[in-house]
Motif scaffolding. Structure first.
Motif, PDB file in Angstrom:
ATOM      1  N   ARG A 203       1.172  -1.200  -0.031  1.00  0.00           N
ATOM      2  CA  ARG A 203      -0.151   0.057   0.112  1.00  0.00           C
ATOM      3  C   ARG A 203       1.266   1.398  -0.264  1.00  0.00           C
ATOM      4  O   ARG A 203       0.159   2.239  -0.185  1.00  0.00           O
ATOM      5  CB  ARG A 203      -1.262  -0.091   1.309  1.00  0.00           C
ATOM      6  N   LEU A 204       2.114   0.839   0.330  1.00  0.00           N
ATOM      7  CA  LEU A 204       3.059   2.370  -0.413  1.00  0.00           C
ATOM      8  C   LEU A 204       3.311   2.753  -1.597  1.00  0.00           C
ATOM      9  O   LEU A 204       3.192   2.444  -2.714  1.00  0.00           O
ATOM     10  CB  LEU A 204       4.573   1.729   0.369  1.00  0.00           C
ATOM     11  N   LEU A 205       3.103   4.494  -1.142  1.00  0.00           N
ATOM     12  CA  LEU A 205       3.663   5.242  -2.281  1.00  0.00           C
ATOM     13  C   LEU A 205       4.915   6.238  -1.792  1.00  0.00           C
ATOM     14  O   LEU A 205       4.624   6.708  -0.752  1.00  0.00           O
ATOM     15  CB  LEU A 205       2.267   5.756  -3.277  1.00  0.00           C
ATOM     16  N   VAL A 206       5.438   6.642  -2.963  1.00  0.00           N
ATOM     17  CA  VAL A 206       5.947   8.055  -2.606  1.00  0.00           C
ATOM     18  C   VAL A 206       5.854   9.466  -3.867  1.00  0.00           C
ATOM     19  O   VAL A 206       5.108   9.190  -4.784  1.00  0.00           O
ATOM     20  CB  VAL A 206       7.919   7.545  -2.203  1.00  0.00           C
ATOM     21  N   GLU A 207       6.053  10.860  -2.870  1.00  0.00           N
ATOM     22  CA  GLU A 207       5.661  11.644  -3.856  1.00  0.00           C
ATOM     23  C   GLU A 207       6.770  12.798  -2.985  1.00  0.00           C
ATOM     24  O   GLU A 207       7.032  12.425  -2.392  1.00  0.00           O
ATOM     25  CB  GLU A 207       4.592  12.162  -3.474  1.00  0.00           C
ATOM     26  N   THR A 208       6.833  13.662  -4.419  1.00  0.00           N
ATOM     27  CA  THR A 208       6.846  14.765  -3.685  1.00  0.00           C
ATOM     28  C   THR A 208       6.009  16.028  -3.138  1.00  0.00           C
ATOM     29  O   THR A 208       6.378  16.798  -2.787  1.00  0.00           O
ATOM     30  CB  THR A 208       7.915  15.286  -5.056  1.00  0.00           C
ATOM     31  N   ASP A 209       4.696  16.080  -4.176  1.00  0.00           N
ATOM     32  CA  ASP A 209       4.042  17.677  -3.809  1.00  0.00           C
ATOM     33  C   ASP A 209       5.201  18.460  -4.253  1.00  0.00           C
ATOM     34  O   ASP A 209       4.571  19.767  -3.797  1.00  0.00           O
ATOM     35  CB  ASP A 209       3.206  17.367  -2.298  1.00  0.00           C
ATOM     36  N   SER A 210       5.639  18.838  -5.073  1.00  0.00           N
ATOM     37  CA  SER A 210       6.421  19.881  -5.664  1.00  0.00           C
ATOM     38  C   SER A 210       5.517  20.690  -6.282  1.00  0.00           C
ATOM     39  O   SER A 210       4.946  20.193  -7.131  1.00  0.00           O
ATOM     40  CB  SER A 210       8.335  19.116  -6.143  1.00  0.00           C
ATOM     41  N   PRO A 211       6.006  22.297  -6.300  1.00  0.00           N
ATOM     42  CA  PRO A 211       7.017  22.421  -5.736  1.00  0.00           C
ATOM     43  C   PRO A 211       7.787  22.376  -3.975  1.00  0.00           C
ATOM     44  O   PRO A 211       7.569  23.499  -3.379  1.00  0.00           O
ATOM     45  CB  PRO A 211       7.413  24.055  -6.516  1.00  0.00           C
ATOM     46  N   TYR A 212       6.909  22.133  -3.707  1.00  0.00           N
ATOM     47  CA  TYR A 212       6.529  22.379  -1.958  1.00  0.00           C
ATOM     48  C   TYR A 212       6.949  20.735  -1.342  1.00  0.00           C
ATOM     49  O   TYR A 212       7.281  19.998  -1.832  1.00  0.00           O
ATOM     50  CB  TYR A 212       4.899  22.156  -1.525  1.00  0.00           C
ATOM     51  N   LEU A 213       7.706  20.956   0.094  1.00  0.00           N
ATOM     52  CA  LEU A 213       8.138  20.701   1.159  1.00  0.00           C
ATOM     53  C   LEU A 213       9.311  19.877   0.586  1.00  0.00           C
ATOM     54  O   LEU A 213       9.057  17.986   0.674  1.00  0.00           O
ATOM     55  CB  LEU A 213       6.929  20.021   1.447  1.00  0.00           C
ATOM     56  N   ALA A 214      10.303  20.493   0.104  1.00  0.00           N
ATOM     57  CA  ALA A 214      12.076  19.431   0.102  1.00  0.00           C
ATOM     58  C   ALA A 214      12.374  19.049   0.925  1.00  0.00           C
ATOM     59  O   ALA A 214      12.119  19.634   2.261  1.00  0.00           O
ATOM     60  CB  ALA A 214      12.107  21.000  -0.951  1.00  0.00           C
ATOM     61  N   PRO A 215      12.471  17.609   0.772  1.00  0.00           N
ATOM     62  CA  PRO A 215      13.876  16.873   2.019  1.00  0.00           C
ATOM     63  C   PRO A 215      14.708  17.845   1.819  1.00  0.00           C
ATOM     64  O   PRO A 215      15.289  18.268   1.439  1.00  0.00           O
ATOM     65  CB  PRO A 215      13.281  15.524   1.068  1.00  0.00           C
ATOM     66  N   PRO A 216      15.564  17.141   3.171  1.00  0.00           N
ATOM     67  CA  PRO A 216      16.525  17.632   3.541  1.00  0.00           C
ATOM     68  C   PRO A 216      17.811  16.737   1.768  1.00  0.00           C
ATOM     69  O   PRO A 216      17.609  16.019   2.167  1.00  0.00           O
ATOM     70  CB  PRO A 216      17.006  17.449   4.526  1.00  0.00           C
ATOM     71  N   PRO A 217      18.743  17.612   1.639  1.00  0.00           N
ATOM     72  CA  PRO A 217      18.968  18.522   1.923  1.00  0.00           C
ATOM     73  C   PRO A 217      18.845  19.911   0.994  1.00  0.00           C
ATOM     74  O   PRO A 217      19.207  21.145   1.959  1.00  0.00           O
ATOM     75  CB  PRO A 217      20.440  18.823   1.983  1.00  0.00           C
ATOM     76  N   HIS A 218      17.613  19.716   0.897  1.00  0.00           N
ATOM     77  CA  HIS A 218      16.850  21.205   0.029  1.00  0.00           C
ATOM     78  C   HIS A 218      15.970  21.769   0.621  1.00  0.00           C
ATOM     79  O   HIS A 218      15.291  22.034   0.132  1.00  0.00           O
ATOM     80  CB  HIS A 218      16.427  20.473  -1.364  1.00  0.00           C
ATOM     81  N   ARG A 219      15.751  21.616   2.732  1.00  0.00           N
ATOM     82  CA  ARG A 219      14.488  22.040   2.953  1.00  0.00           C
ATOM     83  C   ARG A 219      14.124  23.418   2.214  1.00  0.00           C
ATOM     84  O   ARG A 219      15.732  23.995   3.079  1.00  0.00           O
ATOM     85  CB  ARG A 219      14.255  21.514   4.436  1.00  0.00           C
ATOM     86  N   GLY A 220      13.675  23.963   2.847  1.00  0.00           N
ATOM     87  CA  GLY A 220      13.311  25.424   2.606  1.00  0.00           C
ATOM     88  C   GLY A 220      13.110  26.088   1.315  1.00  0.00           C
ATOM     89  O   GLY A 220      12.753  26.940   1.181  1.00  0.00           O
ATOM     90  N   LYS A 221      14.018  25.042  -0.083  1.00  0.00           N
ATOM     91  CA  LYS A 221      13.969  25.430  -1.110  1.00  0.00           C
ATOM     92  C   LYS A 221      12.686  24.970  -1.952  1.00  0.00           C
ATOM     93  O   LYS A 221      11.949  24.640  -1.137  1.00  0.00           O
ATOM     94  CB  LYS A 221      15.461  25.207  -1.717  1.00  0.00           C
TER      95      LYS A 221
END
Length: 263
Positions: A203-221
């Motif tokens: 039941r697992l999937l992955v996503e970005t919801d980009s351009p929001y919620l960047a993971p480290p090391p890009h957090r805040g960008k």
């Protein structure tokens, strides 16, 4: 990660990027192993733009629907209008729809009615419904159960999951999928990672919801679909498997859920 690995970003907003930079963003994603992306509708008026994106870029599919933030703008689409918008061969899902009581940008009764119409469109088409849930766990679970009881089961996923365990378990019990975004990678997301350990692998999937919620090391960008690989790596570590295996699992899950994504 092996160059043969294929990752799917199950939720991004490519139309939020400038048209001239979209090819570069897609190319960076593919170079990172993210070979397929689903660009998500938040307004029905986006339809032509989303369809054009999917026609120009074979790596991209799309959805049709109205975000709860936009559900109070103008006339809400009927179930039939949502269904009609999915006729295009590259439109493979419905949404995103759901409830957002954190920002409350649209009246709650309007959000709820919009959510129900999207559910009914998913029941009619059997295309997966992408669900947005924020500070509305109880109502999301209740409406899902009510509509399933009236019109039958339908495929769905809780996107960018950051809700409580109770909603996640209710969704899983109804046959839903759980999609994790960069939030999973944030240092304070301990409870979320604990839940991610317990979600059935199928039941697992992955996503970005980009351009929001960047993971480290890009957090805040600004976030990009390429960063799906970073979230997948943390999900793999959380569950104690290799990233290549997690890529295989989540991509296979995506293919089973999004049955129109045949290429």
């Amino acid at each position: 990660m092996s160059p043969e690995v294929n990752i799917v970003d199950s939720h991004c907003h490519l139309d939020h990027f400038k048209e001239e930079e979209q090819p570069e963003i897609i190319a960076r994603a593919v170079a990172a192993g993210v070979t397929r992306m689903v660009t998500i509708s938040v307004r029905m008026s986006q339809g032509p733009m989303i369809r054009t994106l999917t026609e120009r870029h074979p790596e991209v599919w799309g959805t049709a629907g109205v975000h709860p933030h936009q559900s109070g703008e103008g006339v809400m689409p009927s179930v039939e209008e949502i269904v009609e918008a999915t006729r295009h061969p590259r439109i493979i899902g419905i949404g995103e729809s759901g409830l957002d009581y954190f920002y409350d940008k649209s009246p709650r009764d309007v959000q709820q009615e919009g959510f129900r119409r999207h559910i009914r469109a998913a029941q009619a088409t059997q295309l997966p419904l992408c669900i947005h849930a924020r500070d509305a766990d109880e109502d999301v679970a209740a409406i899902l159960a009510e509509e399933a009881g009236k019109g039958g089961s339908f495929p769905f996923l809780l996107h960018c999951f950051s809700s409580g365990r109770a909603l996640g378990e209710a969704a899983l019990a109804m046959g839903g999928h759980i999609s994790f975004s960069g939030i999973l990678t944030f240092p304070r997301s301990t409870e979320l990672r604990d839940f991610a350990k317990d979600v059935p692998a199928e039941r697992l999937l992955v996503e970005t919801d980009s351009p929001y919620l960047a993971p480290p090391p890009h957090r805040g960008k600004r976030c990009e679909p390429a960063y799906t690989a970073l979230t997948l790596k943390v999900l793999a570590e959380t569950r104690g498997v290799a990233p290549e295996e997690m890529a295989r699992i989540t991509t296979a899950n995506f293919r089973r859920l999004y049955t129109k994504a045949t290429d």
